[in-house]
Design an enzyme around this catalytic site. Structure first.
Site, PDB file in Angstrom:
ATOM      1  N   ARG A   1      -3.044  10.382  -8.213  1.00 39.33           N
ATOM      2  CA  ARG A   1      -3.756   9.736  -9.322  1.00 39.33           C
ATOM      3  C   ARG A   1      -5.193   9.432  -8.911  1.00 39.33           C
ATOM      4  O   ARG A   1      -5.428   8.790  -7.897  1.00 39.33           O
ATOM      5  CB  ARG A   1      -3.012   8.456  -9.746  1.00 39.33           C
ATOM      6  CG  ARG A   1      -1.670   8.780 -10.420  1.00 39.33           C
ATOM      7  CD  ARG A   1      -0.919   7.531 -10.851  1.00 39.33           C
ATOM      8  NE  ARG A   1      -0.039   7.022  -9.804  1.00 39.33           N
ATOM      9  CZ  ARG A   1       0.877   6.067 -10.002  1.00 39.33           C
ATOM     10  NH1 ARG A   1       1.027   5.527 -11.193  1.00 39.33           N
ATOM     11  NH2 ARG A   1       1.637   5.657  -9.012  1.00 39.33           N
TER      12      ARG A   1
ATOM     13  N   GLY B   1      -9.522   6.368  -4.846  1.00 39.45           N
ATOM     14  CA  GLY B   1      -8.719   6.888  -5.956  1.00 39.45           C
ATOM     15  C   GLY B   1      -7.430   6.101  -6.002  1.00 39.45           C
ATOM     16  O   GLY B   1      -7.402   4.929  -5.637  1.00 39.45           O
TER      17      GLY B   1
ATOM     18  N   CYS C   1      -4.205   2.304  -8.340  1.00 39.46           N
ATOM     19  CA  CYS C   1      -4.539   0.887  -8.535  1.00 39.46           C
ATOM     20  C   CYS C   1      -6.031   0.592  -8.646  1.00 39.46           C
ATOM     21  O   CYS C   1      -6.463   0.062  -9.657  1.00 39.46           O
ATOM     22  CB  CYS C   1      -3.929   0.070  -7.398  1.00 39.46           C
ATOM     23  SG  CYS C   1      -2.137   0.040  -7.490  1.00 39.46           S
TER      24      CYS C   1
ATOM     25  N   LYS D   1       0.859  -1.182   0.000  1.00 33.91           N
ATOM     26  CA  LYS D   1       0.000   0.000   0.000  1.00 33.91           C
ATOM     27  C   LYS D   1       0.899   1.238   0.000  1.00 33.91           C
ATOM     28  O   LYS D   1       1.825   1.314   0.823  1.00 33.91           O
ATOM     29  CB  LYS D   1      -0.873   0.059   1.272  1.00 33.91           C
ATOM     30  CG  LYS D   1      -1.793  -1.110   1.453  1.00 33.91           C
ATOM     31  CD  LYS D   1      -2.661  -0.929   2.699  1.00 33.91           C
ATOM     32  CE  LYS D   1      -1.904  -1.091   4.021  1.00 33.91           C
ATOM     33  NZ  LYS D   1      -1.398  -2.427   4.309  1.00 33.91           N
TER      34      LYS D   1
ATOM     35  N   PHE E   1     -11.902  -0.985   5.706  1.00 34.31           N
ATOM     36  CA  PHE E   1     -12.433  -0.638   4.367  1.00 34.31           C
ATOM     37  C   PHE E   1     -13.938  -0.449   4.329  1.00 34.31           C
ATOM     38  O   PHE E   1     -14.565  -0.669   3.298  1.00 34.31           O
ATOM     39  CB  PHE E   1     -11.992  -1.692   3.329  1.00 34.31           C
ATOM     40  CG  PHE E   1     -10.676  -1.343   2.723  1.00 34.31           C
ATOM     41  CD1 PHE E   1      -9.510  -1.555   3.426  1.00 34.31           C
ATOM     42  CD2 PHE E   1     -10.599  -0.763   1.468  1.00 34.31           C
ATOM     43  CE1 PHE E   1      -8.287  -1.196   2.898  1.00 34.31           C
ATOM     44  CE2 PHE E   1      -9.384  -0.397   0.925  1.00 34.31           C
ATOM     45  CZ  PHE E   1      -8.222  -0.613   1.640  1.00 34.31           C
ATOM     46  N   ILE E   2     -14.544  -0.049   5.440  1.00 38.21           N
ATOM     47  CA  ILE E   2     -15.974   0.249   5.380  1.00 38.21           C
ATOM     48  C   ILE E   2     -16.255   1.670   5.881  1.00 38.21           C
ATOM     49  O   ILE E   2     -17.329   1.930   6.410  1.00 38.21           O
ATOM     50  CB  ILE E   2     -16.843  -0.803   6.115  1.00 38.21           C
ATOM     51  CG1 ILE E   2     -16.415  -0.956   7.580  1.00 38.21           C
ATOM     52  CG2 ILE E   2     -16.827  -2.135   5.402  1.00 38.21           C
ATOM     53  CD1 ILE E   2     -17.450  -1.682   8.434  1.00 38.21           C
TER      54      ILE E   2
HETATM   55  N1  LIG Z   1       1.605   1.902  -6.820  1.00 37.17           N
HETATM   56  C1  LIG Z   1       1.101   0.925  -6.106  1.00 37.17           C
HETATM   57  O1  LIG Z   1       0.677   1.116  -4.956  1.00 37.17           O
HETATM   58  C2  LIG Z   1       1.015  -0.478  -6.658  1.00 37.17           C
HETATM   59  C3  LIG Z   1       0.752  -1.537  -5.791  1.00 37.17           C
HETATM   60  C4  LIG Z   1       0.699  -2.828  -6.312  1.00 37.17           C
HETATM   61  C5  LIG Z   1       0.884  -3.037  -7.675  1.00 37.17           C
HETATM   62  N2  LIG Z   1       1.109  -1.972  -8.502  1.00 37.17           N
HETATM   63  C6  LIG Z   1       1.338  -2.248  -9.927  1.00 37.17           C
HETATM   64  O2  LIG Z   1       2.749  -2.192 -10.168  1.00 37.17           O
HETATM   65  C7  LIG Z   1       2.999  -1.666 -11.483  1.00 37.17           C
HETATM   66  C8  LIG Z   1       3.900  -0.450 -11.379  1.00 37.17           C
HETATM   67  O3  LIG Z   1       3.191   0.545 -10.662  1.00 37.17           O
HETATM   68  P1  LIG Z   1       3.908   1.862 -10.104  1.00 37.17           P
HETATM   69  O4  LIG Z   1       2.904   2.576  -9.276  1.00 37.17           O
HETATM   70  O5  LIG Z   1       5.229   1.481  -9.530  1.00 37.17           O
HETATM   71  O6  LIG Z   1       4.145   2.657 -11.493  1.00 37.17           O
HETATM   72  P2  LIG Z   1       5.021   3.971 -11.736  1.00 37.17           P
HETATM   73  O7  LIG Z   1       4.352   4.671 -12.846  1.00 37.17           O
HETATM   74  O8  LIG Z   1       5.256   4.682 -10.443  1.00 37.17           O
HETATM   75  O9  LIG Z   1       6.438   3.395 -12.229  1.00 37.17           O
HETATM   76  C9  LIG Z   1       6.628   2.710 -13.433  1.00 37.17           C
HETATM   77  C10 LIG Z   1       8.044   3.021 -13.906  1.00 37.17           C
HETATM   78  O10 LIG Z   1       8.350   2.187 -15.026  1.00 37.17           O
HETATM   79  C11 LIG Z   1       9.200   2.934 -15.880  1.00 37.17           C
HETATM   80  N3  LIG Z   1       9.258   2.303 -17.220  1.00 37.17           N
HETATM   81  C12 LIG Z   1       8.333   2.290 -18.206  1.00 37.17           C
HETATM   82  N4  LIG Z   1       8.778   1.602 -19.267  1.00 37.17           N
HETATM   83  C13 LIG Z   1      10.011   1.158 -18.948  1.00 37.17           C
HETATM   84  C14 LIG Z   1      10.985   0.384 -19.638  1.00 37.17           C
HETATM   85  N5  LIG Z   1      10.790  -0.080 -20.874  1.00 37.17           N
HETATM   86  N6  LIG Z   1      12.153   0.122 -19.007  1.00 37.17           N
HETATM   87  C15 LIG Z   1      12.391   0.590 -17.769  1.00 37.17           C
HETATM   88  N7  LIG Z   1      11.502   1.320 -17.073  1.00 37.17           N
HETATM   89  C16 LIG Z   1      10.332   1.610 -17.655  1.00 37.17           C
HETATM   90  C17 LIG Z   1       8.601   4.312 -15.863  1.00 37.17           C
HETATM   91  O11 LIG Z   1       9.505   5.296 -16.325  1.00 37.17           O
HETATM   92  C18 LIG Z   1       8.244   4.456 -14.374  1.00 37.17           C
HETATM   93  O12 LIG Z   1       9.307   5.044 -13.651  1.00 37.17           O
HETATM   94  C19 LIG Z   1       1.627  -1.397 -12.099  1.00 37.17           C
HETATM   95  O13 LIG Z   1       1.229  -2.511 -12.833  1.00 37.17           O
HETATM   96  C20 LIG Z   1       0.733  -1.238 -10.870  1.00 37.17           C
HETATM   97  O14 LIG Z   1      -0.610  -1.538 -11.149  1.00 37.17           O
HETATM   98  C21 LIG Z   1       1.217  -0.697  -8.022  1.00 37.17           C
END
Ligand SMILES: NC(=O)c1ccc[n+]([C@@H]2O[C@H](COP(=O)([O-])OP(=O)(O)OC[C@H]3O[C@@H](n4cnc5c(N)ncnc54)[C@H](O)[C@@H]3O)[C@@H](O)[C@H]2O)c1
Length: 441
Positions: free
Chosen positions: A334, A263, A266, A157, A255-256
């Site tokens: 976001r 928002g 995810c 989280k 969560f209730i």
């Molecule tokens: N943020 C969260 O809380 C969370 C929690 C669980 C799962 N997720 C999942 O994890 C994934 C990543 O989420 P995030 O929040 O870390 O995203 P983010 O946007 O913060 O980071 C993604 C990074 O990937 C980089 N990137 C893109 N293409 C690339 C490439 N070809 N080579 C190297 N780097 C590259 C981007 O520049 C960016 O820095 C998503 O699928 C999201 O759904 C996110």
């Protein structure tokens, strides 16, 4: 172990740093050269409690490295994590272009056996696509290198990411070879000191587990918001109802909370993606569709309460906003309810004064960029000066128990719109406030 983590955003940077903290040698990769330069210079591009100290410590002890060169990171690595974004595509499906671009680069650059781990949240069947993409590149190279593709969805989280990663409730691993299961177990074992919390399964079930978890949590939120809206109609108090139902262990208190809607990076995109995954497989996910519809409407409930109190035309009124981030503990905006509420108020002619402990830059530079009539101020009490009402949209700790006398003295009118039901226990009406909250008339 030597690891590479591709994508150094919230998930990649936190995972890579925590793996380094356990003694692994980790190279984090990103295509964003500015981000990598910052990280190489000890500047952490996101706010996440505890992250900065942990990154700096592990860079210093040479367990954590940053580069833009994927092939460099793969040298000597046994495991490579794909942790790039999977944003919402135009039709609401998860956009896999970044994941598959990384898979292609891995196929082009790998020099030894690799376990390739999908950590990004990806639709069911993506591991097969990743496998095919890598294999195609190996075939072009006429290489017979072996590799496994594993699904290891991430449940951290934002705001508590380090704690979640270091002490996970569970680690889900979907794989189809003993070699991959064994290596993943070795990597994660140090995170389980008392008893292991691995859940091993087939790859598609692991991919589905992440969507099911987020959809379940989003459903709880939308369910409670729907109950809150009915409470308002029938003269009940959603907060009392929350306590009444949460005491049932089968329901629980988490969560209730009624509020201004979910928002973040995810829930909105994952709920939409699951809806689309179902459609692609000829199934209409009616409950999931409703969860999203309830949430979209919920983001505007606070603005509607303001309009009901001040009128359709808000010209000449100033509203003080406490909280811009989608939740406390992060600068992430976001899909934050604040974006929707502020846009609606500004559209009706209102002036906004806003404060958030961490998300003001995100607001100025991205999510509210170009919107006139917003003034950003440096402290929560400065928001109140000349404001007709206070609107609370993120439950940061510093907003929990404010000086209500100060609020009354500074605000033009002693009015609070509480999008997070923070002040239920303060008996604000008795303190002379008009107090509007979600789920109560
Ligand atoms: N943020 C969260 O809380 C969370 C929690 C669980 C799962 N997720 C999942 O994890 C994934 C990543 O989420 P995030 O929040 O870390 O995203 P983010 O946007 O913060 O980071 C993604 C990074 O990937 C980089 N990137 C893109 N293409 C690339 C490439 N070809 N080579 C190297 N780097 C590259 C981007 O520049 C960016 O820095 C998503 O699928 C999201 O759904 C996110």
């Amino acid at each position: 172990m030597n690891l590479a983590v591709i994508g150094s955003g919230y998930v990649g940077l936190v995972s890579g740093t925590c793996f380094a903290e356990m003694g692994n040698k980790v190279t984090c990769v990103d295509i964003d050269t500015i981000k990598i330069e910052k990280l190489q210079n000890g500047v952490i591009p996101i706010f996440e409690p505890g992250l900065e100290q942990m990154v700096l410590k592990n860079v210093k002890n040479k367990n954590l490295f940053f580069t833009t060169q994927l092939n460099e990171a793969l040298k000597g690595s046994e495991i490579v994590f794909i942790a790039v974004g999977t944003p919402m595509g135009a039709d609401g499906s998860a956009d896999l272009q970044y994941v598959l671009a990384v898979a292609k680069s891995i196929g082009q650059s790998m020099q030894q056996r690799l376990v390739v781990v999908d950590k990004s949240t990806v639709p069911i069947g993506t591991a097969d696509k990743v496998k095919a993409t890598i294999q195609k590149e190996l075939d072009i190279r006429k290489s017979d290198l072996k590799f496994d593709v594993v699904s290891n969805p991430e449940f951290l989280k934002e705001g508590a990411a380090i704690a979640d990663f270091m002490k996970p409730d569970r680690v889900v691993i979907g794989a189809d070879t003993d070699y991959a299961f064994e290596l993943m177990k070795q990597l994660y074992s140090p995170f389980f000191r008392t008893h292991d919390r691995f859940i091993t399964m087939d790859i598609r079930s692991a991919e589905m587990t992440k969507y099911a978890a987020n959809a379940m949590l989003a459903t709880k939120i939308s369910f409670m918001n729907e109950i809150a809206n009915i409470c308002e109609k029938v003269g009940a108090d959603a907060n009392q109802v929350r306590i009444g139902i949460g005491s049932d262990k089968r329901i629980g208190y988490n969560f209730i909370y009624p509020g201004a809607g979910y928002g973040g990076s995810c829930f909105p995109k994952d709920v939409k993606a699951l809806r689309n995954i179902a459609i692609e497989h000829d199934y209409e996910a009616k409950l999931i569709i409703s969860v999203e519809e309830v949430n979209d409407a919920q983001k505007l409930v606070i603005a509607q309460k303001i309009v009901k109190r001040f009128g359709e035309d808000l010209t000449g009124f100033t509203f003080g906003i406490w909280g811009l981030a989608f939740k406390p503990g992060t600068d992430d905006m976001r899909e934050a309810p604040a974006i929707y509420v502020i846009k609606e108020l500004v559209k009706r002619g209102a002036i906004i004064k806003a404060y958030d402990p961490k998300a003001m830059n995100e607001a100025k530079e991205h999510y509210l960029k170009g919107i006139q009539n917003i003034e950003y101020v440096d402290s929560k009490y400065e928001v109140l000066k000349n404001s007709d009402a206070l609107v609370l949209l993120t439950e940061w700790k510093e907003f929990r128990s404010p000086d209500f006398e100060e609020l009354k003295n500074q605000l033009k009118k002693a009015i609070i719109f509480d999008g997070r039901n923070q002040y239920n226990t303060f008996n604000l009406e008795a303190k002379g406030f008009e107090y509007y909250q979600i789920g109560k008339q």
